[in-house]
Design a protein around this motif. Structure first.
Motif, PDB file in Angstrom:
ATOM      1  N   ALA A  68       5.435   7.167   3.569  1.00  0.00           N
ATOM      2  CA  ALA A  68       4.396   6.334   2.954  1.00  0.00           C
ATOM      3  C   ALA A  68       4.165   5.073   3.781  1.00  0.00           C
ATOM      4  CB  ALA A  68       4.798   5.973   1.526  1.00  0.00           C
ATOM      5  N   ALA A  69       5.238   4.477   4.296  1.00  0.00           N
ATOM      6  CA  ALA A  69       5.105   3.285   5.137  1.00  0.00           C
ATOM      7  C   ALA A  69       4.344   3.611   6.414  1.00  0.00           C
ATOM      8  CB  ALA A  69       6.488   2.732   5.470  1.00  0.00           C
ATOM      9  N   LEU A  70       4.631   4.759   6.988  1.00  0.00           N
ATOM     10  CA  LEU A  70       3.942   5.187   8.204  1.00  0.00           C
ATOM     11  C   LEU A  70       2.466   5.453   7.922  1.00  0.00           C
ATOM     12  CD1 LEU A  70       4.899   5.705  11.132  1.00  0.00           C
ATOM     13  CD2 LEU A  70       5.056   8.128  10.557  1.00  0.00           C
ATOM     14  N   ALA A  71       2.198   6.109   6.788  1.00  0.00           N
ATOM     15  CA  ALA A  71       0.808   6.375   6.408  1.00  0.00           C
ATOM     16  C   ALA A  71       0.047   5.081   6.162  1.00  0.00           C
ATOM     17  CB  ALA A  71       0.783   7.257   5.155  1.00  0.00           C
ATOM     18  N   ALA A  72       0.705   4.106   5.515  1.00  0.00           N
ATOM     19  CA  ALA A  72       0.054   2.827   5.248  1.00  0.00           C
ATOM     20  C   ALA A  72      -0.206   2.059   6.537  1.00  0.00           C
ATOM     21  CB  ALA A  72       0.932   1.996   4.305  1.00  0.00           C
ATOM     22  N   ALA A  73       0.754   2.091   7.456  1.00  0.00           N
ATOM     23  CA  ALA A  73       0.559   1.425   8.749  1.00  0.00           C
ATOM     24  C   ALA A  73      -0.612   2.046   9.503  1.00  0.00           C
ATOM     25  CB  ALA A  73       1.838   1.520   9.579  1.00  0.00           C
ATOM     26  N   TYR A 120       7.303  16.418   6.598  1.00  0.00           N
ATOM     27  CA  TYR A 120       6.823  15.106   7.045  1.00  0.00           C
ATOM     28  C   TYR A 120       5.306  15.146   7.223  1.00  0.00           C
ATOM     29  CZ  TYR A 120       8.029  10.639   9.319  1.00  0.00           C
ATOM     30  OH  TYR A 120       8.190   9.323   9.622  1.00  0.00           O
ATOM     31  N   LEU A 121       4.828  16.166   7.915  1.00  0.00           N
ATOM     32  CA  LEU A 121       3.392  16.305   8.183  1.00  0.00           C
ATOM     33  C   LEU A 121       2.625  16.607   6.901  1.00  0.00           C
ATOM     34  CD1 LEU A 121       3.751  18.419  11.445  1.00  0.00           C
ATOM     35  CD2 LEU A 121       2.977  16.037  11.314  1.00  0.00           C
ATOM     36  N   CYS A 122       3.209  17.412   6.015  1.00  0.00           N
ATOM     37  CA  CYS A 122       2.553  17.735   4.743  1.00  0.00           C
ATOM     38  C   CYS A 122       2.362  16.484   3.895  1.00  0.00           C
ATOM     39  CB  CYS A 122       3.385  18.759   3.965  1.00  0.00           C
ATOM     40  SG  CYS A 122       3.421  20.406   4.687  1.00  0.00           S
ATOM     41  N   MET A 123       3.384  15.630   3.851  1.00  0.00           N
ATOM     42  CA  MET A 123       3.276  14.404   3.076  1.00  0.00           C
ATOM     43  C   MET A 123       2.205  13.481   3.642  1.00  0.00           C
ATOM     44  SD  MET A 123       7.147  13.285   2.081  1.00  0.00           S
ATOM     45  CE  MET A 123       8.169  14.304   1.013  1.00  0.00           C
ATOM     46  N   LEU A 124       2.147  13.377   4.954  1.00  0.00           N
ATOM     47  CA  LEU A 124       1.116  12.542   5.578  1.00  0.00           C
ATOM     48  C   LEU A 124      -0.279  13.070   5.256  1.00  0.00           C
ATOM     49  CD1 LEU A 124       2.768  11.872   9.057  1.00  0.00           C
ATOM     50  CD2 LEU A 124       2.228  10.157   7.316  1.00  0.00           C
ATOM     51  N   ALA A 125      -0.431  14.400   5.271  1.00  0.00           N
ATOM     52  CA  ALA A 125      -1.719  15.002   4.928  1.00  0.00           C
ATOM     53  C   ALA A 125      -2.065  14.725   3.468  1.00  0.00           C
ATOM     54  CB  ALA A 125      -1.675  16.505   5.192  1.00  0.00           C
ATOM     55  N   LEU A 126      -1.056  14.760   2.606  1.00  0.00           N
ATOM     56  CA  LEU A 126      -1.269  14.505   1.187  1.00  0.00           C
ATOM     57  C   LEU A 126      -1.702  13.061   0.936  1.00  0.00           C
ATOM     58  CD1 LEU A 126      -0.933  15.446  -1.811  1.00  0.00           C
ATOM     59  CD2 LEU A 126       1.414  14.598  -1.670  1.00  0.00           C
ATOM     60  N   LEU A 127      -1.141  12.124   1.689  1.00  0.00           N
ATOM     61  CA  LEU A 127      -1.386  10.712   1.452  1.00  0.00           C
ATOM     62  C   LEU A 127      -2.652  10.191   2.122  1.00  0.00           C
ATOM     63  CD1 LEU A 127       2.253   9.321   1.840  1.00  0.00           C
ATOM     64  CD2 LEU A 127       0.954   9.606  -0.272  1.00  0.00           C
ATOM     65  N   GLU A 181       0.830  -1.205   0.000  1.00  0.00           N
ATOM     66  CA  GLU A 181       0.000   0.000   0.000  1.00  0.00           C
ATOM     67  C   GLU A 181       0.862   1.252   0.000  1.00  0.00           C
ATOM     68  OE1 GLU A 181      -4.058   1.747   2.060  1.00  0.00           O
ATOM     69  OE2 GLU A 181      -3.057   0.008   2.933  1.00  0.00           O
ATOM     70  N   ALA A 182       1.994   1.201   0.714  1.00  0.00           N
ATOM     71  CA  ALA A 182       2.913   2.348   0.716  1.00  0.00           C
ATOM     72  C   ALA A 182       3.444   2.611  -0.686  1.00  0.00           C
ATOM     73  CB  ALA A 182       4.063   2.073   1.680  1.00  0.00           C
ATOM     74  N   MET A 183       3.833   1.543  -1.397  1.00  0.00           N
ATOM     75  CA  MET A 183       4.325   1.709  -2.771  1.00  0.00           C
ATOM     76  C   MET A 183       3.220   2.221  -3.690  1.00  0.00           C
ATOM     77  SD  MET A 183       7.515   1.055  -2.648  1.00  0.00           S
ATOM     78  CE  MET A 183       7.396   1.829  -1.001  1.00  0.00           C
ATOM     79  N   ALA A 184       1.982   1.759  -3.455  1.00  0.00           N
ATOM     80  CA  ALA A 184       0.856   2.235  -4.258  1.00  0.00           C
ATOM     81  C   ALA A 184       0.606   3.725  -3.999  1.00  0.00           C
ATOM     82  CB  ALA A 184      -0.397   1.424  -3.932  1.00  0.00           C
ATOM     83  N   MET A 185       0.735   4.151  -2.746  1.00  0.00           N
ATOM     84  CA  MET A 185       0.577   5.567  -2.402  1.00  0.00           C
ATOM     85  C   MET A 185       1.608   6.424  -3.127  1.00  0.00           C
ATOM     86  SD  MET A 185      -0.021   5.639   1.707  1.00  0.00           S
ATOM     87  CE  MET A 185      -1.447   4.919   2.505  1.00  0.00           C
ATOM     88  N   ILE A 186       2.855   5.955  -3.111  1.00  0.00           N
ATOM     89  CA  ILE A 186       3.923   6.709  -3.769  1.00  0.00           C
ATOM     90  C   ILE A 186       3.659   6.787  -5.266  1.00  0.00           C
ATOM     91  CG2 ILE A 186       6.384   6.712  -4.345  1.00  0.00           C
ATOM     92  CD1 ILE A 186       6.906   5.444  -1.614  1.00  0.00           C
ATOM     93  N   GLY A 187       3.250   5.662  -5.862  1.00  0.00           N
ATOM     94  CA  GLY A 187       2.979   5.649  -7.294  1.00  0.00           C
ATOM     95  C   GLY A 187       1.837   6.568  -7.683  1.00  0.00           C
TER      96      GLY A 187
END
Length: 272
Positions: A250-255, A85-92, A11-17
């Motif tokens: 992305a891994a943190l967001a997926a977890a 870091y926080l911006c990326m989490l909000a984006l994902l 899921e993390a890789m899918a988020m990045i893609g």
């Protein structure tokens, strides 16, 4: 729910893609540029052989003097990276697809709560470790065989338990630092060991890749000479660091998504 490492990684890789263009913009602004700034503008530690305790102490004194003089640069770079870091989490986050501007706005709102949550965590952990150190001192080191491993294992355990604090703030928009830590603790219940293994595997992979790239960079630097090599090393190191950060976020967001469910469900559970 049992945490599934394979599912989280996929899921993390899918988020990045799915968000690679926006992630590249955020990574460039908040990680690549600050890292380059520190590498090129900040101080450089002098190369010195460490063959004795005196050399190690001298090196430590030089490092302390360097940080004392340039603390503002390191603090600025760290704050920018935490914001990124926080911006990326909000984006994902799922549910909505924010623009870069919206993600940055959400990141700014989350910055102060994130700092406060870290302070609360750091103070609590310091007090606990200080108590163990005092116990060791009172018993003249007799309990060291117990307190030292307990400090290390306990520190790692607590760090894993609060590892989802950033997604709780950025995704669930919980801004009370005590509620943030409590929410992360609840989400990781029963999955601490799996999460530790997940983060450890990513860290080990990063170390291996960094070591290989370090050898390549060292070879390139030897060919270019000291003046040109500093820029090349700084650029390559900043790019690798930015990519690694994107993967970790992305891994943190997926977890978090796996353990908390969709954003709307996570928020409703938080305040139920």
């Amino acid at each position: 729910m049992k945490f599934d490492m394979g599912k989280a990684w996929n899921e993390a890789m899918a988020m990045i893609g799915a968000n690679r263009e926006l992630l590249m913009v955020l990574a460039g602004i908040f990680f690549l540029l600050p890292t380059l700034l520190v590498s090129l503008v900040g101080p450089t530690m002098p190369e010195m052989p460490i063959t004795s305790v005196e050399d190690f102490e001298r090196f430590g004194q030089l490092a302390q003097a360097m940080y004392a003089e340039w603390w503002w640069l390191f603090v600025l770079a760290t704050l920018i990276q935490v914001l990124g870091y926080l911006c990326m989490l909000a984006l994902l986050r799922d549910g909505s697809r924010p623009t870069v501007g919206m993600a940055i706005t959400d990141g700014l709102k989350a910055l102060v709560p994130a700092i406060l949550a870290y302070i609360v965590f750091a103070v609590g952990l310091t007090l606990a470790l200080g108590l163990l150190a005092a116990l060791t001192a009172v018993t003249a080191g007799i309990l060291a065989l117990v307190t030292v491993p307990l400090s290390i294992i306990g520190g790692i355990y607590v760090a894993v338990k609060v590892s989802l604090s950033a997604p709780v703030i950025a995704v669930e928009k919980v801004y009370n630092p005590f509620k943030v830590l409590a929410r992360s603790w609840k989400l990781t219940k029963g999955n601490s060991l799996r999460l530790f293994g997940f983060f450890l595997l990513i860290f080990v992979a990063y170390i291996v890749i960094s070591a290989v790239l370090g050898l390549v960079i060292a070879g390139v630097a030897a060919l270019l000479g000291p003046d040109s090599s500093r820029l090349v090393v700084a650029v390559i190191s900043a790019i690798v660091s930015a990519i690694a950060t994107v993967v970790m976020v992305a891994a943190l967001a997926a977890a978090h998504r796996q353990l908390a469910g969709p954003s709307d469900e996570a928020v409703s559970e938080t305040f139920s």
